[in-house]
Design a protein around this motif. Structure first.
Motif, PDB file in Angstrom:
ATOM      1  N   GLY A 157     -26.757  17.819  27.187  1.00 42.52           N
ATOM      2  CA  GLY A 157     -25.559  17.450  26.444  1.00 42.52           C
ATOM      3  C   GLY A 157     -25.845  16.824  25.097  1.00 42.52           C
ATOM      4  O   GLY A 157     -24.938  16.658  24.281  1.00 42.52           O
ATOM      5  N   GLU A 158     -27.111  16.472  24.814  1.00 45.88           N
ATOM      6  CA  GLU A 158     -27.471  15.924  23.503  1.00 45.88           C
ATOM      7  C   GLU A 158     -27.454  17.050  22.459  1.00 45.88           C
ATOM      8  O   GLU A 158     -27.718  18.209  22.772  1.00 45.88           O
ATOM      9  N   ARG A 159     -27.173  16.721  21.222  1.00 51.39           N
ATOM     10  CA  ARG A 159     -27.097  17.731  20.166  1.00 51.39           C
ATOM     11  C   ARG A 159     -28.489  18.240  19.790  1.00 51.39           C
ATOM     12  O   ARG A 159     -29.438  17.465  19.728  1.00 51.39           O
ATOM     13  N   THR A 160     -28.589  19.541  19.536  1.00 52.55           N
ATOM     14  CA  THR A 160     -29.846  20.173  19.158  1.00 52.55           C
ATOM     15  C   THR A 160     -29.655  20.997  17.873  1.00 52.55           C
ATOM     16  O   THR A 160     -28.542  21.437  17.571  1.00 52.55           O
ATOM     17  N   VAL A 161     -30.762  21.185  17.135  1.00 46.71           N
ATOM     18  CA  VAL A 161     -30.764  22.060  15.957  1.00 46.71           C
ATOM     19  C   VAL A 161     -32.071  22.840  15.935  1.00 46.71           C
ATOM     20  O   VAL A 161     -33.083  22.389  16.466  1.00 46.71           O
ATOM     21  N   LEU A 162     -32.028  24.002  15.309  1.00 50.80           N
ATOM     22  CA  LEU A 162     -33.239  24.793  15.103  1.00 50.80           C
ATOM     23  C   LEU A 162     -33.934  24.292  13.841  1.00 50.80           C
ATOM     24  O   LEU A 162     -33.289  24.080  12.813  1.00 50.80           O
ATOM     25  N   VAL A 163     -35.239  24.090  13.936  1.00 57.07           N
ATOM     26  CA  VAL A 163     -36.038  23.692  12.771  1.00 57.07           C
ATOM     27  C   VAL A 163     -37.237  24.617  12.665  1.00 57.07           C
ATOM     28  O   VAL A 163     -37.688  25.180  13.664  1.00 57.07           O
ATOM     29  N   TYR A 164     -37.755  24.742  11.452  1.00 61.10           N
ATOM     30  CA  TYR A 164     -38.953  25.550  11.248  1.00 61.10           C
ATOM     31  C   TYR A 164     -40.153  24.730  11.674  1.00 61.10           C
ATOM     32  O   TYR A 164     -40.383  23.635  11.178  1.00 61.10           O
ATOM     33  N   GLY A 165     -40.933  25.262  12.603  1.00 60.68           N
ATOM     34  CA  GLY A 165     -42.074  24.538  13.149  1.00 60.68           C
ATOM     35  C   GLY A 165     -43.415  25.041  12.670  1.00 60.68           C
ATOM     36  O   GLY A 165     -44.401  24.965  13.408  1.00 60.68           O
ATOM     37  N   GLY A 166     -43.479  25.584  11.462  1.00 66.80           N
ATOM     38  CA  GLY A 166     -44.752  26.053  10.917  1.00 66.80           C
ATOM     39  C   GLY A 166     -45.260  27.261  11.683  1.00 66.80           C
ATOM     40  O   GLY A 166     -44.537  28.233  11.871  1.00 66.80           O
ATOM     41  N   GLN A 167     -46.496  27.192  12.174  1.00 62.94           N
ATOM     42  CA  GLN A 167     -47.100  28.313  12.888  1.00 62.94           C
ATOM     43  C   GLN A 167     -46.385  28.601  14.208  1.00 62.94           C
ATOM     44  O   GLN A 167     -46.482  29.702  14.732  1.00 62.94           O
ATOM     45  N   ARG A 168     -45.666  27.623  14.733  1.00 61.99           N
ATOM     46  CA  ARG A 168     -44.917  27.840  15.986  1.00 61.99           C
ATOM     47  C   ARG A 168     -43.605  28.574  15.757  1.00 61.99           C
ATOM     48  O   ARG A 168     -42.909  28.911  16.700  1.00 61.99           O
ATOM     49  N   GLY A 169     -43.238  28.806  14.491  1.00 67.16           N
ATOM     50  CA  GLY A 169     -41.970  29.469  14.185  1.00 67.16           C
ATOM     51  C   GLY A 169     -40.810  28.487  14.315  1.00 67.16           C
ATOM     52  O   GLY A 169     -40.969  27.293  14.138  1.00 67.16           O
ATOM     53  N   THR A 170     -39.641  29.006  14.652  1.00 64.82           N
ATOM     54  CA  THR A 170     -38.491  28.120  14.805  1.00 64.82           C
ATOM     55  C   THR A 170     -38.500  27.468  16.174  1.00 64.82           C
ATOM     56  O   THR A 170     -38.838  28.089  17.168  1.00 64.82           O
ATOM     57  N   LEU A 174     -34.030  18.106  19.445  1.00 64.86           N
ATOM     58  CA  LEU A 174     -32.903  17.182  19.499  1.00 64.86           C
ATOM     59  C   LEU A 174     -32.607  16.676  18.089  1.00 64.86           C
ATOM     60  O   LEU A 174     -33.525  16.295  17.360  1.00 64.86           O
ATOM     61  N   LEU A 175     -31.345  16.668  17.720  1.00 63.97           N
ATOM     62  CA  LEU A 175     -30.953  16.250  16.381  1.00 63.97           C
ATOM     63  C   LEU A 175     -31.475  14.859  16.050  1.00 63.97           C
ATOM     64  O   LEU A 175     -32.052  14.639  14.976  1.00 63.97           O
ATOM     65  N   ASP A 176     -31.324  13.916  16.959  1.00 66.26           N
ATOM     66  CA  ASP A 176     -31.725  12.542  16.627  1.00 66.26           C
ATOM     67  C   ASP A 176     -33.221  12.303  16.736  1.00 66.26           C
ATOM     68  O   ASP A 176     -33.691  11.191  16.496  1.00 66.26           O
TER      69      ASP A 176
END
Length: 200
Positions: A157-170, A174-176
């Motif tokens: 239920g916590e908020r999530t966002v996609l981030v670029y993780g370098g070699q790991r890709g996206t 968790l947002l916070d």
């Protein structure tokens, strides 16, 4: 889920498209029909343009009007409804939208005072929380969501966002728990280098 302090959720003036998206920025929340999620919305506010303020006034007759503000007749959830403000701050006319809990008759006045206090600061700055809220408000629905069954139970239920993780890709994060570098990368350039503000 998020607590309910009065908080700015978008930096700058939202255009009409952004305004309607931000109105229900928690639309993807899990069990939407089953829960009273008033706490997610209560206290959220952002700036809008004068034309959009006037447009919202003309859509339906307001539930009530008083100096500098009016409330929407339709409730979002429970006793939460949109209140629109036309305020004079530092000699300029500005307009805002916020979600107030009308069970508390002083809620709109407290929000008005909080908006004026926040927007009267002489130095433009953002708190970490304001940066995160801006990222959440401006992210496309495909790039934000809520932690589901693949997450530990206490994180669901916590908020999530996609981030670029370098070699790991996206990577879904968790947002916070975004790092300062990840926050900077997700903010528009004009907001990346604003100084940190001390939360009120």
């Amino acid at each position: 889920m998020t607590p309910s302090p009065i908080r700015k959720v978008y930096q700058g003036i939202a255009d009409r498209r952004q305004m309607f998206r931000i109105f229900d920025r928690h639309a993807q929340r899990p069990n939407r029909a089953e829960n009273d999620d008033s706490a997610l919305y209560r206290g959220e506010w952002f700036e809008i343009g004068q034309a959009d303020h006037d447009h919202m006034f003309e859509i339906l007759p307001p539930l009530w009007m008083k100096a500098e503000m009016f409330a929407l007749r339709e409730f979002l959830t429970g006793s939460i409804t949109g209140v629109f403000f036309a305020l004079r701050i530092d000699g300029r006319s500005r307009t805002f939208h916020g979600y107030c809990d009308l069970r508390d008759k002083n809620s709109p006045d407290r929000m008005r005072a909080a908006i004026i206090e926040r927007e009267s600061r002489p130095l433009k700055a953002m708190t970490r929380e304001e940066r995160l809220e801006h990222i959440w408000s401006s992210a496309h629905d495909d790039y934000r969501g809520y932690a589901g069954e693949r997450w530990a139970e206490h994180l669901r239920g916590e908020r999530t966002v996609l981030v670029y993780g370098g070699q790991r890709g996206t990577v879904l994060k968790l947002l916070d728990q975004l790092t300062d570098a990840e926050i900077a990368a997700k903010l528009p350039v004009h907001l990346r280098y604003l100084p940190d503000a001390i939360a009120a």
